[in-house]
Design a protein around this motif. Structure first.
Motif, PDB file in Angstrom:
ATOM      1  N   ARG A  75       0.797  -1.222   0.000  1.00  0.00           N
ATOM      2  CA  ARG A  75       0.000   0.000   0.000  1.00  0.00           C
ATOM      3  C   ARG A  75       0.834   1.277   0.000  1.00  0.00           C
ATOM      4  O   ARG A  75       0.293   2.365  -0.205  1.00  0.00           O
ATOM      5  CB  ARG A  75      -0.954  -0.009   1.204  1.00  0.00           C
ATOM      6  CG  ARG A  75      -2.134  -0.929   0.961  1.00  0.00           C
ATOM      7  CD  ARG A  75      -3.061  -1.048   2.145  1.00  0.00           C
ATOM      8  NE  ARG A  75      -4.344  -1.564   1.720  1.00  0.00           N
ATOM      9  CZ  ARG A  75      -4.584  -2.841   1.420  1.00  0.00           C
ATOM     10  NH1 ARG A  75      -3.617  -3.739   1.529  1.00  0.00           N
ATOM     11  NH2 ARG A  75      -5.776  -3.228   1.004  1.00  0.00           N
ATOM     12  N   GLN A 154      -6.748   4.808   4.311  1.00  0.00           N
ATOM     13  CA  GLN A 154      -5.663   4.382   3.429  1.00  0.00           C
ATOM     14  C   GLN A 154      -4.865   5.593   2.949  1.00  0.00           C
ATOM     15  O   GLN A 154      -5.323   6.745   3.032  1.00  0.00           O
ATOM     16  CB  GLN A 154      -6.249   3.655   2.216  1.00  0.00           C
ATOM     17  CG  GLN A 154      -7.153   2.493   2.547  1.00  0.00           C
ATOM     18  CD  GLN A 154      -6.402   1.195   2.761  1.00  0.00           C
ATOM     19  OE1 GLN A 154      -5.250   1.052   2.360  1.00  0.00           O
ATOM     20  NE2 GLN A 154      -7.045   0.241   3.396  1.00  0.00           N
ATOM     21  N   GLU A 213      -6.680  -1.108  -4.235  1.00  0.00           N
ATOM     22  CA  GLU A 213      -5.353  -0.516  -4.058  1.00  0.00           C
ATOM     23  C   GLU A 213      -4.454  -0.837  -5.252  1.00  0.00           C
ATOM     24  O   GLU A 213      -3.668   0.009  -5.687  1.00  0.00           O
ATOM     25  CB  GLU A 213      -4.714  -1.011  -2.765  1.00  0.00           C
ATOM     26  CG  GLU A 213      -3.290  -0.529  -2.524  1.00  0.00           C
ATOM     27  CD  GLU A 213      -3.184   0.977  -2.344  1.00  0.00           C
ATOM     28  OE1 GLU A 213      -2.082   1.524  -2.585  1.00  0.00           O
ATOM     29  OE2 GLU A 213      -4.186   1.609  -1.975  1.00  0.00           O
TER      30      GLU A 213
END
Length: 634
Positions: A75, A154, A213
């Motif tokens: 990520r 995120q 992602e």
């Protein structure tokens, strides 16, 4: 999964930005031969466009690092904090308002489905000079931007302070990745026992969050999707890209457990100019055809398709519900969160709320209201009385053809009950004196605890209206339950109006921490335990006590708070008597869910219960909550 491309814009609210770089990131350069698509700039190219005062000169040659090298297979970027020269890509979308910038995508992907080929180039306050289809080289610093860092959101890998060279224009934009049942996994996120999933290698074939992602910044597409959250005032809506996700009776995405967050939900925004209308959609409507654009992430909506092109809206004809008429001999009791109602609100809000009470709820005998503000609303000057607010609402109900309601409430201590600062929200009982009477018992105020006196048929409250244990720490910065004693055809009814502490501070279902922490749940469980003890005491005095506890509990029917409140069988939650497909009162991030409840004591066996859907599924709302009503025969 076959890779394709996607750009994505930031939320309309992301104007103040902070960049966070993960500690200990390692560089990993992958040398890739550069195809002819990224040749030297043509004669009419725009060379050396510099944004953000980075001081870089416009690149003239492609560097050795590609977008998928920057994105990496986790990520966060292995190149975070570095300035990378000459990153090539095709512009796929341009955001000219809010947090400005553009998305670009490499049309020559690598073989790893975990590494995104798209990225957002942040140009700060400057409107980008590029357009979709431009072939560009970018020299910029790699950063990790967290739109919602404190709540566990995120990050977005992006290029900042860029210098941009346009090599050519009119190139084909990389084909979009289609998001549907075939591509989106049913499982939502990996479980790291509450820890961060940022360092985990993405598994886009196993988890929806990993898939999104892995497509961050790339061109994506949905086809013939249903709307699962109505258009809001910011021109956003939510769609469900997985037809196999749980569906409500009216077309929403139904949230029935922490383990079932509906993995196909996506917010949709638009990159169209402000003068081009955004569709006004209700739940159950459809966007027919294709909706295509970059995949973004923002602090309020999670993963977001920012559309260059929108599907055509098909109206499903959703209607606001009207509850059934009450049978003879029944008392009708409703609850309605009226969303920070204050005298400063426009007359049409009062009118829509009143119409909901009179027409859709059929003028109940009692309405327990939540979020009634004081007489000057959010002005924070010590005012706590709400007579003006309540009277204005009662007048609106009469104007809509409803009864002349009377009311009871208790003013809170200034600034002690949470909610909008200065608003001093509280619960209020409206009641129709032609149908039901309120038993006034002196002694109730904002700081005195109501208690139970007597036994059997003589059981009563020590104060009516009263508040349950208001000095208990469980109610810190939160509303205290309002208790009232009523009489219907000679039968005693005890009502408890609730508004438990909000979910502020909880990590979202799309958090970088999995499973997400629900920190506010601790206080709601404490509050539920205090109220459960009060109800148990009332039932111990009179096992035949007719008790209705209702309101905005800010939690789900399967939550520890509701399990605590119903502990020992002192109350039962009527939402569980509905078919699962009907269990919702509120829509958040595309999930139709239960926040409002009506609970009854064991002595109330003859009840009819209804959630009346008039707000949460509609683009035009009087409140963000749906009211509900119970018909009881005490």
């Amino acid at each position: 999964m076959t890779k394709s491309t996607a750009p994505r814009p930031r939320s309309r609210r992301s104007l103040l930005r902070a960049t966070f770089l993960p500690a200990g990131v390692a560089a990993s350069l992958v040398l890739v031969p550069l195809p002819g698509a990224f040749a030297a700039p043509s004669a009419d190219a725009v060379v050396s466009e510099v944004y953000g005062g980075g001081g870089n000169s416009g690149p003239t040659e492609p560097g050795s690092v590609r977008i998928h090298d920057i994105q990496g297979n986790t990520r966060t970027s292995p190149e975070a904090g570095k300035t990378i020269a000459g990153v090539p890509g095709i512009v796929t979308g341009v955001r000219t308002s809010g947090s400005k910038g553009f998305w670009m995508q490499d049309p020559h992907p690598d073989a790893d489905p975990a590494t995104s080929e798209g990225i957002f180039v942040f140009t700060g306050s400057a409107v980008p000079a590029v357009k979709a289809g431009d072939s560009v080289l970018v020299t910029a610093k790699v950063s990790e931007y967290y739109p919602a860092y404190a709540s566990g959101g995120q990050s977005v890998t992006e290029l900042t302070g860029p210098a941009v060279t346009v090599l050519s224009s009119g190139n084909a934009v990389p084909a979009p990745v289609v998001l549907d049942d075939a591509s989106i996994p049913a499982a939502y996120a990996p479980d790291a026992a509450g820890g961060s999933i940022e360092g985990l290698t993405l598994k886009p074939d196993a988890y929806a969050l990993d898939l999104f992602e892995s497509l961050e910044g790339m061109n994506v597409q949905v086809k013939n999707v249903r709307v699962v959250q109505a258009t809001d005032k910011y021109n956003e809506l939510w769609v469900e890209a997985r037809r196999s996700d749980t569906k409500s009776t009216r077309g929403g995405a139904l949230y029935l457990g922490y383990d079932a967050p509906n993995s196909g939900r996506l917010m949709v925004q638009s990159l169209a100019p402000a003068n081009q209308p955004f569709p006004s959609a209700n739940v159950g409507d459809q966007l027919l055809g294709t909706t295509t654009g970059p995949l973004d992430y923002n602090q309020f909506g999670g993963y977001t398709l920012v559309a260059n092109s929108l599907g055509t809206l098909k109206d499903n004809g959703l209607q606001r519900e009207v509850t059934a008429p009450a049978p003879d001999g029944t008392a009708t009791i409703a609850t309605y969160n009226v969303e920070n109602l204050s005298p400063a609100d426009p007359a049409d809000k009062f009118g829509r709320l009143a119409q909901g009470v009179v027409t859709n709820l059929r003028a109940p005998d009692v309405v327990a209201l939540e979020e009634i503000q004081d007489d000057n609303g959010p002005v924070n000057d010590g005012t706590v009385d709400a007579t003006v607010t309540i009277t204005k609402f009662i007048d609106a109900i009469k104007a809509a053809g409803g009864p002349a309601y009377e009311w009871r409430s208790i003013n809170p201590v200034d600034g002690q009950d949470g909610g909008q600062p200065g608003g001093n929200i509280r619960q209020v009982f409206l009641f129709n004196p032609q149908r039901i009477s309120f038993t006034d018992i002196p002694g109730g105020d904002s700081t005195t605890a109501v208690d139970v006196t007597g036994t059997g048929a003589d059981t009563a409250l020590t104060a009516s209206p009263g508040r349950i244990d208001p000095a208990n720490p469980a109610w810190a910065s939160s509303r205290k339950p309002l208790v009232g004693q009523f009489s219907f055809r000679g039968k005693k009814i005890f009502l408890i109006a609730n508004h438990l502490v909000a979910k502020l501070g909880d990590q979202g279902v799309d958090s970088r921490f999995q499973a997400p922490a629900r920190s506010s749940e601790v206080q709601r469980v404490q509050q539920a335990a205090v109220e459960q003890a009060f109800v148990a005491k009332l039932e111990a005095a009179d096992p035949d006590a007719k008790i209705v506890s209702l309101g905005d509990y800010n939690d789900f029917q399967f939550s520890p708070a509701l399990t605590t409140l119903t502990g020992g069988g002192v109350l039962r939650d009527l939402v569980n008597s509905l078919y699962p497909s009907q269990r919702y009162t509120y829509v958040y991030q595309g999930n139709s869910q239960v926040l409002d409840h009506t609970l009854v004591s064991p002595a109330l066996t003859n009840v009819q219960y209804d959630v009346v859907h008039i707000n949460s599924e509609f683009a035009v709302q009087a409140s963000d909550h749906d009211p509900q009503i119970v018909r009881i025969r005490p």
